[in-house]
Design an enzyme around this catalytic site. Structure first.
Site, PDB file in Angstrom:
ATOM      1  N   CYS A 184       0.829  -1.204   0.000  1.00 51.67           N
ATOM      2  CA  CYS A 184       0.000   0.000   0.000  1.00 51.67           C
ATOM      3  C   CYS A 184       0.863   1.253   0.000  1.00 51.67           C
ATOM      4  O   CYS A 184       1.416   1.633   1.034  1.00 51.67           O
ATOM      5  CB  CYS A 184      -0.939   0.000   1.208  1.00 51.67           C
ATOM      6  SG  CYS A 184      -2.011   1.457   1.288  1.00 51.67           S
ATOM      7  N   CYS A 193      -0.481   4.064   2.220  1.00 51.30           N
ATOM      8  CA  CYS A 193      -0.279   3.821   3.650  1.00 51.30           C
ATOM      9  C   CYS A 193       1.166   4.070   4.070  1.00 51.30           C
ATOM     10  O   CYS A 193       1.429   4.646   5.132  1.00 51.30           O
ATOM     11  CB  CYS A 193      -0.644   2.378   4.000  1.00 51.30           C
ATOM     12  SG  CYS A 193      -2.257   1.835   3.430  1.00 51.30           S
ATOM     13  N   ASP A 194       2.121   3.621   3.253  1.00 52.56           N
ATOM     14  CA  ASP A 194       3.504   3.542   3.708  1.00 52.56           C
ATOM     15  C   ASP A 194       4.505   4.397   2.938  1.00 52.56           C
ATOM     16  O   ASP A 194       5.687   4.432   3.298  1.00 52.56           O
ATOM     17  CB  ASP A 194       3.972   2.076   3.661  1.00 52.56           C
ATOM     18  CG  ASP A 194       3.136   1.175   4.548  1.00 52.56           C
ATOM     19  OD1 ASP A 194       2.665   1.663   5.588  1.00 52.56           O
ATOM     20  OD2 ASP A 194       2.948  -0.005   4.203  1.00 52.56           O
TER      21      ASP A 194
END
Length: 317
Positions: free
Chosen positions: A132, A135-136
């Site tokens: 992701c 997300c990261d």
């Protein structure tokens, strides 16, 4: 007999459980084999509102679970083997518990990211390996990143990651990409994106400090080489966890549950879906939680006029 059974946890299922429990509907939550969902495999979550310093994924899920339990939600760690939605009350067959009856069901079983199955991959998820970018990506500011995949998702992830990375190398096992022309053109025009096509990923290579790079095999020559990077993003798609439904719920061709636009209602009245199992676009913790709230409210409204069991005696105990 339960008023409502929530199948699956994660932000969607746990939010649904919180709202159902606060409405005195006493939901049963079947957690599955990975209680808390995909967030339990992540490290720090920095984009969930209310946590200015960030929060660890497992801690966030545990907090949500405790909140649901506080209001009366019941949890069982088990696997749903099959369901029967042909008539109400609905039947949910749970491993080790047998057949449970429910007046309504909320499906929040999520979608599992596809992995390559190569050495060094699974053991480094959350430690340099991710599925992701949204997300990261922030954690790889100024670093070299590899994106594995050749579809639209891979092109989108690669383009997004150039906001943070010093460089992004796209690795694809074929010479040609599967992505749409517009997505390919957008990626190829980005000066930060490099290409390693016709390469098969062999191993995620690590050192004492973390991910060191990706070992790949040149499909033309058979030779192996190491592409150095501090982050490896696997972008080869997701698989919705809907196999146990036995084709009783309408899905799209890839298995994602279809819901009535603007609601969480499925094709079967009394059965609702929330979170990544019906979300092919956003797949974020906060959007999953939002649909969990929607599912609980849709469920509560449905039950107001469709109770099949007299709960007055039960509620008075």
């Amino acid at each position: 007999m339960y008023k409502s059974i929530v199948i699956g946890t994660g932000p969607a299922g746990l939010t649904a459980a919180i709202y159902l429990a606060r409405a005195n509907l006493k939901p049963l939550v079947i957690e599955g084999m990975q209680p808390g969902g995909q967030l339990t495999t992540t490290t720090e979550v920095e984009n969930f509102p209310g946590f200015p310093q960030g929060i660890m994924g497992p801690e966030l899920m545990d907090n949500m679970r405790q909140q649901a339990e506080r209001f009366g939600a019941e949890f069982k760690s088990a696997w749903v083997e099959s369901v029967d939605f042909s008539e109400r009350p609905f039947k949910v067959n749970v491993e080790g518990m047998g057949e449970l009856l429910a007046e309504s069901v909320i499906i929040s079983t999520g979608a599992s990211a596809k992995y390559l199955g190569i050495p060094g991959e699974q053991e480094n998820v959350g430690r340099g390996v991710s599925t992701c970018a949204t997300c990261d990506g922030f954690f790889f500011r100024g670093k070299k990143i590899i994106v594995i995949g050749g579809g639209d998702s891979a092109m989108e992830e690669a383009s997004f990651l150039t906001r943070f990375a010093s460089s992004v190398t796209v690795v694809n096992r074929r010479t040609e990409l599967r992505a749409s022309k517009i997505m390919q053109d957008r990626a190829r025009e980005n000066e930060k994106i490099q290409w390693a096509l016709d390469r098969t990923p062999v191993e995620v290579v690590t050192s004492e400090t973390g991910v060191k790079g990706l070992k790949v095999r040149n499909n033309e020559t058979g030779e192996e080489e190491l592409i150095e990077a501090e982050g490896v993003f696997v972008a080869i798609g997701h698989t919705p966890n809907t196999g146990f439904l036995g084709n009783q719920i309408t899905t799209d061709p890839t298995g994602y549950i279809l819901v009535k636009p603007g609601t969480t209602e499925t094709n079967i009245p009394g059965v609702f879906a929330c979170g990544d199992v019906q979300d092919t676009r956003y797949r974020q913790a906060i959007t999953a939680a939002g649909t969990g709230c929607m599912a609980a409210m849709d469920c509560e409204k449905y039950l107001e006029g469709h109770m099949v069991h007299d709960w007055s005696e039960t509620l008075n105990k």
